[in-house]
Design a protein around this motif. Structure first.
Motif, PDB file in Angstrom:
ATOM      1  N   TYR A 111      -0.726   3.463 -10.602  1.00 31.33           N
ATOM      2  CA  TYR A 111      -1.716   2.514 -10.110  1.00 31.33           C
ATOM      3  C   TYR A 111      -3.109   3.119 -10.192  1.00 31.33           C
ATOM      4  N   ARG A 112      -4.100   2.281 -10.482  1.00 28.33           N
ATOM      5  CA  ARG A 112      -5.477   2.754 -10.497  1.00 28.33           C
ATOM      6  C   ARG A 112      -6.020   2.784  -9.067  1.00 28.33           C
ATOM      7  N   ASP A 113      -7.123   3.486  -8.864  1.00 27.73           N
ATOM      8  CA  ASP A 113      -7.759   3.552  -7.556  1.00 27.73           C
ATOM      9  C   ASP A 113      -8.350   2.177  -7.199  1.00 27.73           C
ATOM     10  N   TYR A 114      -8.317   1.838  -5.923  1.00 29.19           N
ATOM     11  CA  TYR A 114      -8.878   0.573  -5.452  1.00 29.19           C
ATOM     12  C   TYR A 114      -9.110   0.673  -3.949  1.00 29.19           C
ATOM     13  N   THR A 115      -9.871  -0.249  -3.407  1.00 27.55           N
ATOM     14  CA  THR A 115     -10.032  -0.334  -1.956  1.00 27.55           C
ATOM     15  C   THR A 115      -9.102  -1.426  -1.439  1.00 27.55           C
ATOM     16  N   TYR A 116      -8.789  -1.348  -0.161  1.00 32.29           N
ATOM     17  CA  TYR A 116      -7.940  -2.375   0.440  1.00 32.29           C
ATOM     18  C   TYR A 116      -8.637  -3.732   0.397  1.00 32.29           C
ATOM     19  N   ALA A 117      -9.954  -3.753   0.600  1.00 37.65           N
ATOM     20  CA  ALA A 117     -10.698  -5.016   0.534  1.00 37.65           C
ATOM     21  C   ALA A 117     -10.548  -5.657  -0.844  1.00 37.65           C
ATOM     22  N   GLU A 118     -10.638  -4.853  -1.890  1.00 36.34           N
ATOM     23  CA  GLU A 118     -10.463  -5.375  -3.250  1.00 36.34           C
ATOM     24  C   GLU A 118      -9.049  -5.925  -3.421  1.00 36.34           C
ATOM     25  N   TYR A 119      -8.076  -5.168  -2.986  1.00 36.74           N
ATOM     26  CA  TYR A 119      -6.684  -5.593  -3.113  1.00 36.74           C
ATOM     27  C   TYR A 119      -6.430  -6.873  -2.338  1.00 36.74           C
ATOM     28  N   LEU A 127     -10.702   4.302  -0.209  1.00 39.96           N
ATOM     29  CA  LEU A 127     -10.242   4.323  -1.586  1.00 39.96           C
ATOM     30  C   LEU A 127      -8.761   4.706  -1.597  1.00 39.96           C
ATOM     31  N   LEU A 128      -7.930   3.843  -2.143  1.00 44.03           N
ATOM     32  CA  LEU A 128      -6.486   4.058  -2.184  1.00 44.03           C
ATOM     33  C   LEU A 128      -6.064   4.461  -3.589  1.00 44.03           C
ATOM     34  N   ARG A 129      -5.132   5.403  -3.633  1.00 45.41           N
ATOM     35  CA  ARG A 129      -4.586   5.899  -4.900  1.00 45.41           C
ATOM     36  C   ARG A 129      -3.274   6.591  -4.592  1.00 45.41           C
ATOM     37  N   PRO A 130      -2.456   6.808  -5.613  1.00 44.00           N
ATOM     38  CA  PRO A 130      -1.226   7.564  -5.372  1.00 44.00           C
ATOM     39  C   PRO A 130      -1.535   8.961  -4.830  1.00 44.00           C
ATOM     40  N   ALA A 131      -0.699   9.456  -3.942  1.00 45.64           N
ATOM     41  CA  ALA A 131      -0.885  10.789  -3.354  1.00 45.64           C
ATOM     42  C   ALA A 131      -0.924  11.844  -4.453  1.00 45.64           C
ATOM     43  N   ALA A 132      -1.844  12.794  -4.339  1.00 42.12           N
ATOM     44  CA  ALA A 132      -2.072  13.806  -5.380  1.00 42.12           C
ATOM     45  C   ALA A 132      -0.805  14.590  -5.717  1.00 42.12           C
ATOM     46  N   LYS A 133       0.003  14.900  -4.727  1.00 39.61           N
ATOM     47  CA  LYS A 133       1.220  15.685  -4.981  1.00 39.61           C
ATOM     48  C   LYS A 133       2.278  14.902  -5.761  1.00 39.61           C
ATOM     49  N   ALA A 139       3.865 -17.448  -4.624  1.00 32.45           N
ATOM     50  CA  ALA A 139       4.368 -16.141  -4.213  1.00 32.45           C
ATOM     51  C   ALA A 139       3.681 -15.095  -5.073  1.00 32.45           C
ATOM     52  N   ARG A 140       3.510 -13.883  -4.552  1.00 29.75           N
ATOM     53  CA  ARG A 140       2.803 -12.873  -5.326  1.00 29.75           C
ATOM     54  C   ARG A 140       3.266 -11.475  -5.003  1.00 29.75           C
ATOM     55  N   ASN A 141       3.031 -10.638  -5.914  1.00 33.65           N
ATOM     56  CA  ASN A 141       3.159  -9.199  -5.755  1.00 33.65           C
ATOM     57  C   ASN A 141       2.152  -8.649  -6.727  1.00 33.65           C
ATOM     58  N   LEU A 142       1.072  -8.111  -6.213  1.00 32.70           N
ATOM     59  CA  LEU A 142      -0.075  -7.765  -7.039  1.00 32.70           C
ATOM     60  C   LEU A 142      -0.344  -6.282  -6.941  1.00 32.70           C
ATOM     61  N   PHE A 143      -0.351  -5.619  -8.074  1.00 32.75           N
ATOM     62  CA  PHE A 143      -0.723  -4.219  -8.100  1.00 32.75           C
ATOM     63  C   PHE A 143      -1.716  -3.991  -9.198  1.00 32.75           C
ATOM     64  N   PHE A 144      -2.505  -2.967  -9.035  1.00 32.42           N
ATOM     65  CA  PHE A 144      -3.486  -2.589 -10.038  1.00 32.42           C
ATOM     66  C   PHE A 144      -2.893  -1.497 -10.898  1.00 32.42           C
ATOM     67  N   TYR A 145      -2.072  -1.892 -11.843  1.00 32.96           N
ATOM     68  CA  TYR A 145      -1.430  -0.941 -12.756  1.00 32.96           C
ATOM     69  C   TYR A 145      -2.434  -0.415 -13.770  1.00 32.96           C
ATOM     70  N   TYR A 146      -2.159   0.783 -14.284  1.00 32.52           N
ATOM     71  CA  TYR A 146      -2.925   1.287 -15.413  1.00 32.52           C
ATOM     72  C   TYR A 146      -2.466   0.579 -16.651  1.00 32.52           C
ATOM     73  N   GLN A 178       0.825  -1.216   0.000  1.00 26.11           N
ATOM     74  CA  GLN A 178       0.000   0.000   0.000  1.00 26.11           C
ATOM     75  C   GLN A 178       0.857   1.263   0.000  1.00 26.11           C
ATOM     76  N   LEU A 179       1.987   1.248   0.691  1.00 24.91           N
ATOM     77  CA  LEU A 179       2.879   2.409   0.667  1.00 24.91           C
ATOM     78  C   LEU A 179       3.520   2.570  -0.714  1.00 24.91           C
ATOM     79  N   GLN A 180       3.780   1.460  -1.390  1.00 28.35           N
ATOM     80  CA  GLN A 180       4.294   1.553  -2.754  1.00 28.35           C
ATOM     81  C   GLN A 180       3.263   2.233  -3.654  1.00 28.35           C
ATOM     82  N   ALA A 181       2.008   1.857  -3.523  1.00 32.44           N
ATOM     83  CA  ALA A 181       0.960   2.474  -4.351  1.00 32.44           C
ATOM     84  C   ALA A 181       0.741   3.938  -3.967  1.00 32.44           C
TER      85      ALA A 181
END
Length: 146
Positions: free
Chosen positions: A118-126, A102-108, A139-146, A64-67
Motif C-alpha cells: 500500500y502507498r502512504d496516505y492519511t486517514y482523512a484521504e482514505y 500518515l499511514l503506511r505499512p510498518a517498516a519491519k 459495498a466497498r473495500n478501498l485500498f491505495f495499492y501500489y 487500517q490494520l490491514q494496511a
C-alpha cells in the motif's frame, strides 16, 4: 461509537440491516445482542453467522490494520441481517487514527523480499474515498495499492 437498532422485519431475505462491507478504521469492538444473532462474516466465499457469546466482545480487524500489517492481517468483510420475529441492538466502538497521521505499512514488515503493498496516505484521504461509495449505496473495500 455507534448504537445500531435493527427492527424486526417480516421479510428478512429481502433486506439487510447493514450491507456487506469492511470497516475503515483499525479495529471495531462490537457488543452484540445476546438473544438475537445478526452479524455474519464472509469466509471462503460463504456468509457465516457469528453467534453471540456471553460476556464477550467481537473484535473486527479494519482496513487500517490491514494496511499497517502490509496485508498480513485482513480486514473482515461482514454484514448485519435482520430477524423476522425480534428486534435487536448492537453497540460498536471504533479505534481510528487521527485524520492527519500518515499511514503506511510498518517498516519491519517492508523489506527486499516483501515490498510495501500500500502507498502512504492519511486517514482523512482514505475516509473521504471510503465514504463516497457508501453514500452511493455500494459495498466497498478501498485500498491505495501500489
Amino acid at each position: 461509537m455507534a448504537v445500531n437498532f435493527y427492527p424486526k422485519c417480516p421479510a428478512p431475505d429481502l433486506t439487510f440491516g447493514l450491507p456487506a462491507q469492511t470497516d475503515p478504521n483499525a479495529l471495531t469492538i462490537l457488543l452484540m445482542n445476546q438473544q438475537v444473532p445478526g452479524l455474519q462474516v464472509l469466509k471462503e466465499g460463504r456468509w457465516i453467522a457469528v453467534n453471540p457469546r456471553p460476556n464477550a466482545f467481537v473484535i473486527n480487524i479494519g482496513d487500517q490494520l490491514q494496511a499497517l500489517s502490509n496485508g498480513r492481517y485482513k480486514s473482515v468483510w461482514h454484514r448485519a441481517v435482520v430477524n423476522a420475529d425480534r428486534p435487536r441492538m448492537s453497540v460498536a466502538s471504533f479505534l481510528c487514527p487521527c485524520n492527519d497521521v500518515l499511514l503506511r505499512p510498518a517498516a519491519k514488515l517492508v523489506c527486499d523480499g516483501s515490498p510495501a503493498v500500500y502507498r502512504d496516505y492519511t486517514y482523512a484521504e482514505y475516509y473521504s474515498k471510503y465514504s463516497w461509495p457508501l453514500r452511493m449505496g455500494a459495498a466497498r473495500n478501498l485500498f491505495f495499492y501500489y
